[in-house]
Design an enzyme around this catalytic site. Structure first.
Site: not given
Length: 425
Positions: A353, A251, A183, A206, A319-320, A254, A121
């Site tokens: 990244d 960050q 979907q 999302n 995360e980072h 984002h 995705y």
């Protein structure tokens, strides 16, 4: 951003908003319709949520070729360099099947098999995320997955961004579904008349994508339920406030829900970084998003010692994690919980990244305490191999039968004993 002195009364827990009942009900309805109506359901939801009615779900070869015409040579060179670095890193993760044998005829081992088909995705619409494609497709390909289906929401004209199409083409991904949201996840998980069912779905999205991945888990595997992006910067008195602020903002831009945290042993660095953040925000194109993120989910924590600072960093499990300290290598062994660790002033988070090679699909919301970055292993499965000779079985039969009867499973015991008490295989 407020400066807070660390202490027992300071909570480092993130206060993230949870999904609403209405959002969960919406996702359940979408998934149910895709299961029931297949292509028709996918077409209806795409028209409703993306504002476009598609005659064909998949990107055509003409669209792929056309994307190159709108793509600069400079961008193409950068992509190819990143692809080479990311592929080189992930090739080092490949594991081989193995078998061991013993003198009594026992043969034990592990067979590693790639998944048959993976779904990736990629968020879309107004934005394009080539890095997401690279970080999800390359480990799957390196693992040996032969069939990869990519999906991304189209714009109002039914198109995908040239950067998305070119990146996919450079990686050899030819089946690209023009669909997004819950979907698309449901279509990949259950299959439709034209969309084949996959074995695993990876990639960010999302809240509706996250809820859909949670809903279909078990029907297919998923990578993780990713939350908003996070960065933790650990700094001592040698750190540059200008660089620390730039990385926090990188960050924060984002998402309004992103988290950017500075943990430092220096009051001077704390105060100067706070001022530098305000200064740099003034010229940032996404000032509103980054400002909201920093106001609501950003913080500057002041520690009495490096030991206290490191403990806070481990509790945050970001995360980072950036180590903007005099000797980052000396601290590396003390870091227990982080998705990716960046050492020194030249290892800014965007390096990871886009270019360095390690995967940027990382655990968020404290889950680095027990989970890892996306890797080649995520696209393989392992089968155990067991082969006993008669000699080996006779050697262990008594113990096997004893344990079976401890569990009240007489049939298990007899299945072994029939092979060792005069019986024949």
């Amino acid at each position: 951003m407020n400066i807070v002195e660390l202490g027992p009364e300071v909570s480092l827990e993130r206060n993230l908003e949870q999904s609403t009942e209405k959002e969960r009900e919406t996702v359940e309805a979408i998934v149910a319709k895709i299961r029931e109506k297949g292509d028709d359901g996918l077409r209806e939801w795409t028209e409703l949520y993306d504002g476009v009615r598609l005659d064909s779900f998949f990107v055509t070869s003409e669209e792929m070729e056309g994307a190159y015409r709108d793509f600069s040579e400079k961008s193409l060179k950068a992509l190819r360099r990143a692809i080479a670095n990311i592929r080189s890193f992930h090739e080092k993760q490949v594991k081989q099947s193995w078998i061991t044998t013993e003198e009594n005829g026992t043969m034990l081992g592990q067979k590693i098999t790639p998944l048959d088909r993976a779904g990736v995705y990629v968020p879309g619409g107004k934005a394009a995320y080539p890095s997401t494609i690279m970080m999800n497709v390359i480990p799957a390909q390196t693992a040996g997955v032969e069939d990869i289906i990519m999906t991304s929401p189209p714009d109002a004209d039914g198109n995908l961004a040239p950067g998305v199409l070119v990146t996919a083409a450079e990686l050899g991904v030819t089946r690209i579904l023009k669909a997004g949201g819950a979907q698309a996840v449901a279509a990949l998980a259950y299959g439709t008349e034209t969309v084949p069912r996959v074995d695993k779905i990876t990639g960010p999205g999302n809240i509706f994508v996250a809820l859909a991945k949670r809903a279909v888990f078990g029907q297919v595997d998923i990578d993780m339920i990713a939350g908003p992006s996070e960065i933790v910067v650990l700094a001592d008195d040698t750190a540059s406030p200008e660089l620390a602020a730039a990385d926090l903002i990188s960050q924060a831009e984002h998402d309004e829900m992103s988290s950017a945290v500075l943990v430092t042993t220096s009051r001077s660095v704390a105060e100067r970084t706070k001022c530098e953040v305000d200064k740099q925000l003034e010229t940032l194109p996404k000032q509103d998003i980054a400002g909201s993120s920093l106001d609501n989910h950003g913080a500057i924590y002041l520690a009495d010692s490096m030991e206290q600072a490191v403990e806070a960093v481990n509790q945050l499990a970001g995360e980072h994690l950036e180590l903007l300290v005099d000797d980052p290598h000396a601290l590396l062994g003390k870091i227990r919980h982080a998705g990716a660790i960046f050492l020194g002033p030249y290892s800014s988070e965007p390096v990871g990244d886009y270019m360095a090679g390690p995967n940027h699909v990382l655990p968020t919301n404290g889950t680095a305490r027990f989970s890892s970055p996306l890797s080649v292993d995520d696209f393989t499965k392992k089968s155990s191999i067991i082969s006993y000779s008669r000699t080996a079985l006779e050697e262990h039969a008594g113990d096997i039968a004893e344990i079976a009867r401890l569990e009240g499973l007489e049939g298990h015991a007899r299945a072994v004993e029939k092979r060792t008490k005069g019986g024949s295989p």
